[in-house]
Design a protein around this motif. Structure first.
Motif, PDB file in Angstrom:
ATOM      1  N   LEU A 124      59.479  51.267  64.728  1.00  0.00           N
ATOM      2  CA  LEU A 124      60.879  50.842  64.694  1.00  0.00           C
ATOM      3  C   LEU A 124      61.099  49.483  65.348  1.00  0.00           C
ATOM      4  CD1 LEU A 124      63.842  51.381  64.064  1.00  0.00           C
ATOM      5  CD2 LEU A 124      64.009  52.616  66.238  1.00  0.00           C
ATOM      6  N   LEU A 125      60.556  49.270  66.536  1.00  0.00           N
ATOM      7  CA  LEU A 125      60.819  48.009  67.228  1.00  0.00           C
ATOM      8  C   LEU A 125      60.242  46.805  66.477  1.00  0.00           C
ATOM      9  CD1 LEU A 125      60.485  49.028  70.992  1.00  0.00           C
ATOM     10  CD2 LEU A 125      62.461  49.138  69.452  1.00  0.00           C
ATOM     11  N   PRO A 126      58.997  46.857  65.996  1.00  0.00           N
ATOM     12  CA  PRO A 126      58.531  45.735  65.179  1.00  0.00           C
ATOM     13  C   PRO A 126      59.357  45.536  63.907  1.00  0.00           C
ATOM     14  CG  PRO A 126      56.665  47.016  65.957  1.00  0.00           C
ATOM     15  CD  PRO A 126      57.899  47.802  66.303  1.00  0.00           C
ATOM     16  N   LEU A 127      59.829  46.628  63.308  1.00  0.00           N
ATOM     17  CA  LEU A 127      60.640  46.506  62.096  1.00  0.00           C
ATOM     18  C   LEU A 127      61.953  45.792  62.389  1.00  0.00           C
ATOM     19  CD1 LEU A 127      61.065  47.161  59.109  1.00  0.00           C
ATOM     20  CD2 LEU A 127      61.906  49.417  59.793  1.00  0.00           C
ATOM     21  N   PRO A 315      48.201  49.553  64.170  1.00  0.00           N
ATOM     22  CA  PRO A 315      48.843  48.292  63.800  1.00  0.00           C
ATOM     23  C   PRO A 315      50.276  48.555  63.361  1.00  0.00           C
ATOM     24  CG  PRO A 315      47.430  49.033  62.036  1.00  0.00           C
ATOM     25  CD  PRO A 315      47.203  49.990  63.188  1.00  0.00           C
ATOM     26  N   ALA A 316      51.108  47.537  63.417  1.00  0.00           N
ATOM     27  CA  ALA A 316      52.482  47.642  62.923  1.00  0.00           C
ATOM     28  C   ALA A 316      52.597  46.742  61.700  1.00  0.00           C
ATOM     29  CB  ALA A 316      53.476  47.219  63.993  1.00  0.00           C
ATOM     30  N   LEU A 332      51.571  43.167  62.899  1.00  0.00           N
ATOM     31  CA  LEU A 332      51.111  43.023  64.273  1.00  0.00           C
ATOM     32  C   LEU A 332      49.774  43.740  64.386  1.00  0.00           C
ATOM     33  CD1 LEU A 332      54.350  43.785  66.340  1.00  0.00           C
ATOM     34  CD2 LEU A 332      53.226  41.578  66.130  1.00  0.00           C
ATOM     35  N   PRO A 333      48.859  43.222  65.191  1.00  0.00           N
ATOM     36  CA  PRO A 333      47.575  43.923  65.373  1.00  0.00           C
ATOM     37  C   PRO A 333      47.788  45.249  66.070  1.00  0.00           C
ATOM     38  CG  PRO A 333      47.814  42.151  66.972  1.00  0.00           C
ATOM     39  CD  PRO A 333      48.962  42.008  66.019  1.00  0.00           C
ATOM     40  N   GLN A 349      59.047  41.640  72.002  1.00  0.00           N
ATOM     41  CA  GLN A 349      57.800  40.918  71.806  1.00  0.00           C
ATOM     42  C   GLN A 349      57.406  40.811  70.341  1.00  0.00           C
ATOM     43  OE1 GLN A 349      56.003  39.461  74.415  1.00  0.00           O
ATOM     44  NE2 GLN A 349      57.898  39.945  75.445  1.00  0.00           N
ATOM     45  N   GLY A 350      58.015  41.623  69.490  1.00  0.00           N
ATOM     46  CA  GLY A 350      57.527  41.690  68.115  1.00  0.00           C
ATOM     47  C   GLY A 350      57.778  40.420  67.320  1.00  0.00           C
TER      48      GLY A 350
END
Length: 358
Positions: A124-127, A315-316, A332-333, A349-350
């Motif tokens: 969710l946060l990277p999205l 990974p994201a 993201l790795p 940070q994403g």
């Protein structure tokens, strides 16, 4: 000759989220077949299977039946967080382990659960960190009315607020509810920049269909991009063309036109991870999960599961559904799972790290 180890499968063949559970079951059985055919392994799996039929009240009794009526100590299964929480007391009572192969909302770390898919800092946060710079910061949340939907909205609201955005709506439908017209009308009036969809199964398909109708009625899809952390390839067929353009986040997407997605793949990987932990160690299936992981590390094996919280690093990947398949647009790795979001107070940070894929 290989020693035989019984393992359980607790997944539904029918019900409102059957596409998800069937994909997971296919992955689990594929993993079992691959393990059994691998001459490098000194063990094979024999499946003990029970079908909850999508009914929440059947998960705990059937989990108990597997653990009491067979030698299986490890069970792959459950699709919803509600069903996972139903079986944990049985796992505790009978020293079992659940291998959970689907995304979840975090805020849990049981010694009896191997969390093999992603939690919010991995999906969710990277999205959201991809969405807000690209789509805008006016968000709308919709989810199924249980812990998955509630926690996804709570975490999402905090992330949107931290970015200076605004949450225009936060609405829920009961599991299986396929009448979202009142929510569609609110979306028509509010015109959010994006919609985070945490609905499950039939509810999600009905919502996407009605949203597609709204796009046709208004002649404009701008501001109605749907984001999801639980929609994968296995739902493209039941959702139909209404899902076109949806942006999803997860640890794995089909490299070709496959239909299982990460639900199938993480189930398959779960079986392989269990096999790698048990290989060359007769009787290890009876060990507590944390001891199994720690002892594997002592013997030079690098397990997928973090010994601190029994979650897998993932990974994201952010991908958009285009012409019936997911196309990667950011990545993201591998991220270490942070199920309790202990870094929630840090700046997002994403976004600066996310590699955009053209």
């Amino acid at each position: 000759m290989k020693r035989v180890i019984e393992i359980g499968i607790l997944l539904s063949s029918g019900g409102m989220y059957s596409a998800l559970s069937r994909a997971s079951r296919e992955g689990a059985l594929q993993g079992v077949a691959e393990v059994n055919a691998d001459p490098r392994l000194d063990m094979s799996f024999e499946v003990v299977e029970r079908d909850p039929e999508g009914r929440l009240d059947r998960y705990a009794p059937l989990c108990r039946e597997i653990l009491r009526g067979s030698a299986a100590r490890h069970i792959l299964g459950c699709i919803t967080s509600a069903s996972r929480k139903e079986v944990i007391p049985e796992l505790e009572r009978f020293d079992g382990v659940l291998w959970y192969p689907v995304p979840y909302e975090g805020f849990e770390a049981s010694e009896h659960v191997a969390y093999m898919h992603s939690c919010p800092n991995q999906h969710l946060l990277p999205l959201l960190d991809w969405a807000m710079p690209n789509l805008g910061t006016r968000a709308y949340f919709i989810g199924s009315n249980y812990i998955w939907g509630w926690e996804m909205a709570q975490i999402g609201r905090e992330r949107v607020a931290a970015a200076g955005g605004q949450v225009l709506g936060d609405r829920y439908l009961a599991l299986g509810d396929t009448e979202p017209d009142h929510i569609i009308e609110e979306i028509r009036n509010l015109r959010p920049d994006f919609i985070v969809n945490s609905l499950v199964g039939d509810s999600s398909y009905a919502f996407l269909a009605r949203l597609a109708d709204l796009k046709r009625e208004t002649g404009c899809a701008e501001g109605l991009t749907v984001l999801s952390c639980n929609f994968t390839e296995c739902e493209i067929e039941p959702a139909g063309t209404a899902a076109e353009g949806l942006v999803s986040a997860g640890p794995w997407f089909e490299p070709d036109s496959g239909s299982g997605g990460s639900f199938r793949e993480m189930a398959r990987q779960s079986v392989h991870e269990l096999a790698s932990l048990l290989h060359g160690r007769p009787g290890a299936e009876a060990l507590p999960l944390s001891e199994l992981v720690h002892s594997a590390i002592r013997h030079g094996h690098t397990p997928r599961l973090d010994p601190a919280n029994l979650h897998a690093s993932q990974p994201a990947i952010v991908a958009r559904l285009q012409e019936g398949r997911f196309v990667e647009i950011g990545r993201l790795p591998a991220l270490r799972a942070d199920p309790y979001l202990t870094r929630r107070g840090q700046a997002p940070q994403g976004a600066p790290m996310l590699r955009v894929v053209s």
